[in-house]
Enzyme design. Structure first.
Site, PDB file in Angstrom:
ATOM      1  N   CYS A 142       0.874  -1.171   0.000  1.00 30.31           N
ATOM      2  CA  CYS A 142       0.000   0.000   0.000  1.00 30.31           C
ATOM      3  C   CYS A 142       0.911   1.220   0.000  1.00 30.31           C
ATOM      4  O   CYS A 142       1.626   1.462   0.979  1.00 30.31           O
ATOM      5  CB  CYS A 142      -0.921  -0.004   1.211  1.00 30.31           C
ATOM      6  SG  CYS A 142      -1.940   1.479   1.311  1.00 30.31           S
TER       7      CYS A 142
ATOM      8  N   CYS B 139      -5.165   6.015  -3.200  1.00 31.17           N
ATOM      9  CA  CYS B 139      -4.446   4.736  -3.311  1.00 31.17           C
ATOM     10  C   CYS B 139      -3.089   5.033  -3.935  1.00 31.17           C
ATOM     11  O   CYS B 139      -3.023   5.445  -5.092  1.00 31.17           O
ATOM     12  CB  CYS B 139      -5.226   3.741  -4.167  1.00 31.17           C
ATOM     13  SG  CYS B 139      -4.356   2.165  -4.425  1.00 31.17           S
TER      14      CYS B 139
END
Length: 314
Positions: free
Chosen positions: A102, A253
């Site tokens: 991530c 993101c």
């Protein structure tokens, strides 16, 4: 949530009583963070889901456990090639499923290590950390962090090279399936280009888009609108929304921003720039392409990280 599921979530939450936690975010992509310097805590998938529940828990797109690499099998394997990666980012999506990486989470993870006094990272200093997508080097740049995300690659390289697309994506709010390009940033992404911001706003991401063919481990799906003009003062600009595996739509993101820049740059052709600004609902992140070791092109992701609260579960 029915009564049985609610009782299960409450039980999972309270079995973690006494656990210290922090809440942080990177451009709105938010996480529950737990420091585990002795490798003592095993947080099960249902406990992760309970902690990340936005109504009955703390709330977050995912959970990050900060644990020394030596306490995890994948961490020990990584230390053989990257002995400086003392800390491992043990990351799970909000539903409890494991995720490889991530990009926003990496920045928040390093900021968390700093605020907890677990590492000393002066302005301009670099720190190597472990993830399930390999070792990542993070540089502190004032209040922001820049992460070498490593090399990118097309998931279906033959189709990407020959046709500049490899799949079709169906999403609620779009009248017809749209062509897309699948990119790996250590985790999988499928990028769809849209023509107008109104079309982006009208795409409904309450349910997961359908990707055909879907990458082997599922995929995150980015919907992207190139700016007009695309390039200003040598910097490309795009606006993006994303549906993440195991989470749903998120405010940002990091790996998705990198994948979106990869796809738009590929579609734009040889004259496209190497530096990009990616606008997401939670803010703006920077993406930069540069020559990495072994002739592989790497991607750098930069942006802020914030810790908003800390506490102890009752």
């Amino acid at each position: 949530m029915d009564a049985t599921l609610a009782e299960s979530a409450e039980h999972a939450f309270h079995t973690l009583g006494g656990l210290r936690f922090s809440k942080g975010h990177g451009t709105g992509n938010d996480f529950v963070l737990v420091a585990d310097p002795e490798g003592e805590h095993t947080i099960a998938a249902e406990q992760v889901a309970a902690l990340c529940d936005r109504h009955r828990g703390i709330g977050g797109d995912g959970l990050i456990r900060a644990v020394p690499s030596r306490f995890l099998p994948e961490g020990r394997e990584l230390l053989a090639a990257a002995p400086d990666a003392e800390w491992f980012m043990d990351y799970r999506n909000g539903d409890g499923s494991l995720s490889e990486m991530c990009g926003n989470g990496v920045r928040v993870f390093v900021h968390f290590l700093r605020t907890e006094g677990l590492v000393d990272l002066p302005d301009g200093g670099a720190l190597t950390i472990g993830t399930r997508a390999g070792a990542k080097t993070v540089v502190r740049t004032g209040g922001d962090y820049a992460v070498d995300m490593g090399p990118w690659e097309f998931i279906f390289p033959g189709e990407a090279t020959a046709k500049a697309m490899d799949s079709l994506v169906t999403a609620d709010g779009l009248e017809v399936p749209r062509p897309a390009l699948s990119v790996s940033m250590g985790n999988p992404h499928t990028v769809v280009a849209l023509a107008e911001l109104s079309e982006l706003a009208g795409t409904r991401l309450y349910t997961a888009p359908v990707v055909d063919p879907v990458p082997a481990n599922g995929t995150n799906v980015e919907f992207v609108v190139p700016s007009e003009p695309l390039v200003h003062d040598g910097v490309g600009s795009i606006t993006m929304r994303v549906h993440e595996r195991g989470v749903g739509e998120t405010q940002s993101c990091g790996t998705g921003a990198c994948a979106a820049a990869v796809a738009i740059r590929h579609w734009a052709g040889a004259e496209a720039p190497d530096t990009w600004r990616v606008h997401v609902p939670g803010g703006v992140v920077g993406v930069k392409f540069f020559a990495g070791p072994g002739g592989h092109e790497h991607v750098e992701l930069s942006g802020p990280a914030v810790i908003v609260a800390s506490g102890m579960l009752s």
